[in-house]
Each structure stands twice: as structure tokens, then as C-alpha cells.
Scaffold this motif. Structure first.
Motif: not given
Length: 364
Positions: A1-25
Motif C-alpha cells: 500500500m502506498k501512503i502519504a504522511i502529512l507533517g514531519y514533526g515528532v509524530v510524523g517523523s516517527g511514523a515515517y521511520e516505523v513505516a520503513q520497517a513495515a511490510h507492504n507499506i
């Protein structure tokens, strides 16, 4: 699944980093106000780049606040894109509208990180409510307040001193009003109660009394009488209606909430069949909240549905239904009252001429 993240503050950057290790994202786009060198050309300053991209199936809103988050989330749902958000302000304020938009356009709207952060609170609350009547919910849902109160109980410090330390450590915002005034807890109470009871209450239905007036003298009294003070959200159903409120609460030393340290959370539900379940952990932060955001993404990618009850429980909040004793300090003197309804106690607080007035409910 292709996604977009809105914002790259504390939570947005955390979500981005976690997503890098997630399968199919795959994070195809990140909306941010300026370039981010390490992300390269996936960063855009134009939301239309995300909205018009048919490959992007899901938008993770991590901007916070009401605007432009509301406009972005509404547009995403109207275009049929799923939405995940940890934004409690948005979810509490636009509960009905955003759920209606999701249903109308066949999209999933998930927000399990909006109350409890990294704790799987809303996820399990929703699961339990499918097969059980939730009778009540309560708990510590603001880490800033818990850090302040826990420290005051264990160290000889006053409120202003420990608030400044909390700000220095990053536990409290520069403007801490939402936390210490109880409004952050209020929004989490709204979301939790709506999900638990299948209803639609608003922030205006939930009276709030915060901790900003608590003193070292109050804490000394509580310690001497075997109490621990915690800021709790409380909501429940009775045969004649519902109650929902936020206030400092005195619990016994043996209560689970009493031993919750530092900036941790503890949230509980009581079901008709299951009894009481409690959930403990980090209620905020880059990785706890970012992980919860991506867990929602993975659930949607796996086809797991999460939605409020389609049939609304038409119940209104009446805080006259809930009564207990209170500790009240006014004009320099303190007392323990007899049982007062929540409505009456909060009326006394709002009408007091003492700008330093403080009260705390007593849980028997």
C-alpha cells in the motif's frame, strides 16, 4: 500500500521511520513546508500532489490542530482515500462529520493513536464494545500531568518548579494550558466515550477541572491521609443516562493508578461480561505514537475494519448521575465534603471568587 504522511514533526517523523520497517507499506509522499534532505524528492509542499495521486490509497495526518488538518482529512475521505490520524483535537471536534464522510465514500477512518498514544487502548476498547456492554471507562491519559503530580508526591517541589522542569524535559509545551488545564484529557475522554458507548458527545458535554492550582500543601495533606492525586478522565453509562467528566481524583495507595510513575498512562474499561481491563504504557512520544499510526495503516492494508457503531446510542450526558465526596480548598481553608454530584462540584468551582480554588474528587 502506498501512503502519504502529512507533517514531519515528532509524530510524523516517527511514523515515517516505523513505516520503513513495515511490510507492504511504501511512503510515496510527505507533505512538509520545506525540503527534507534525507527524504529527497518524496517531499512536497502541495497537498494537491497527494490528493490527485491515484496510487496513494491512504493519508496519515500528523500535522495536529484543527486547520488545515480538517480540510486535508475531509478532502482525502471525499476522494475515497483512507485516513489515519493521531489528532485528538480533530477527531473530538468533528466526530460525526468525519465518520459520515468515511462511510459515504467507502473509506476507513482510524485514530487509535489519538487517545493513549502507543497504548492499544482504543483498539481494544472498540473490539470489546462489539460483544459487550461497556459500563465505564477511566484513567490517566495525560503524561505531562502525571509527571507533575507523581513528582510532587515524591519530592518537596511546588507546582511552578516542576512544570518548568517538565517543559525543560520536553514533557510539557511552552504553553501548557491544554495539558494542565485538562483539555487534552477532555478530548481523549470524548473520543473514548463515543467509541465505548456508541454515542456522540462533544467537548462541551464534558466538564473539566485541571491541576494548575494544586499546591505542595495539598499534596502534603493527601500524603498524610493515604491518598494519591491523579488527573483522571471518567465516563460511564447508567440506566437513565451517561456521565463524563475530567478532574483531579484522590485514589487510595492500593489503587493501580496510584503507582503509575512519571509520564506514563493507565486506562481502564469495565464491561458487563469481561469485568475490568487496564492498559499501561507510554501515552505519547515519537515512536510510541508513530508506531500506533502505522499499526492502523497495516490494519487497513490487511482489510481489518475499525469503525464506530453505525447505530447511534442516543444518550445524553447528565453529570447529576455521578456523585462522590470532594476535597475542596477555597480562600485558604480546606475541607472534605459529603457526596456532591459532579454537576454541583464543577458549578462550585466555576462560581468561586477564589482564583486559587482547588478541588479533587475522592474515589471511594
Amino acid at each position: 500500500m502506498k501512503i502519504a504522511i502529512l507533517g514531519y514533526g515528532v509524530v510524523g517523523s516517527g511514523a515515517y521511520e516505523v513505516a520503513q520497517a513495515a511490510h507492504n507499506i511504501e511512503v510515496k509522499r510527505v507533505l512538509y513546508k520545506r525540503p527534507i534532505d534525507e527524504l529527497g524528492d518524496i517531499v512536497t509542499t502541495e497537498y494537491e500532489d497527494i490528493l490527485k495521486d491515484e496510487e496513494i490509497e491512504l493519508v496519515a495526518e500528523c500535522i495536529g490542530g484543527l486547520h488545515p488538518a480538517y480540510e486535508y482529512v475531509s478532502a482525502a475521505l471525499k476522494s475515497g482515500k483512507h485516513v489515519v490520524t493521531p489528532n485528538k483535537n480533530l477527531v473530538a471536534a468533528y466526530w460525526d462529520e468525519l465518520h459520515d464522510l468515511a462511510r459515504e465514500h467507502g473509506a476507513e477512518f482510524r485514530y487509535t493513536a489519538s487517545a493513549g498514544g502507543g497504548i492499544p487502548w482504543l483498539f481494544n476498547l472498540q473490539r470489546q464494545s462489539r460483544s459487550d456492554d461497556i459500563l465505564s471507562i477511566s484513567g490517566i491519559v495525560n503524561g505531562t500531568c502525571n509527571y507533575i503530580l507523581d513528582t510532587m508526591h515524591n519530592e518537596p517541589v511546588d507546582f511552578a518548579e516542576i512544570l518548568a522542569k517538565a517543559q525543560e524535559l520536553g514533557y510539557a509545551e511552552k504553553d501548557p494550558t491544554a495539558d494542565i488545564g485538562g483539555f487534552d484529557t477532555q478530548r481523549k475522554c470524548v473520543i473514548s466515550a463515543n467509541l465505548a458507548f456508541g454515542t456522540s458527545i462533544s467537548e462541551e458535554d464534558v466538564p473539566v477541572f485541571g491541576i494548575q492550582n494544586i499546591t505542595a500543601g495539598d499534596i502534603k495533606y493527601f500524603n498524610e491521609h493515604g491518598y494519591t492525586c491523579k488527573l483522571l478522565m471518567n465516563a460511564g453509562q447508567t440506566e437513565t443516562g451517561a456521565y463524563a467528566y475530567v478532574e483531579p481524583t484522590l485514589v487510595s495507595r492500593g489503587a493501580l493508578e496510584s503507582s503509575v510513575p512519571a509520564n506514563n498512562n493507565l486506562i481502564s474499561l469495565t464491561g458487563n461480561h469481561i469485568g475490568t481491563l487496564s492498559f499501561y504504557g507510554q501515552g505519547a512520544g515519537k515512536y510510541p505514537t508513530g508506531t500506533s499510526v502505522i499499526q492502523d495503516v497495516l490494519d487497513i492494508e490487511n482489510g481489518w475494519k475499525f469503525s464506530d457503531k453505525s447505530e447511534k446510542n442516543d444518550v445524553s450526558v447528565d453529570n447529576r448521575l455521578e456523585a462522590h465526596r470532594y476535597y475542596i480548598r477555597e480562600n485558604g481553608s480546606c475541607k472534605i465534603t459529603g457526596p456532591l454530584s459532579v454537576t454541583e462540584a464543577h458549578r462550585l468551582a466555576s462560581e468561586s471568587s477564589d482564583e486559587h480554588f482547588f478541588m479533587a474528587g475522592i474515589r471511594e
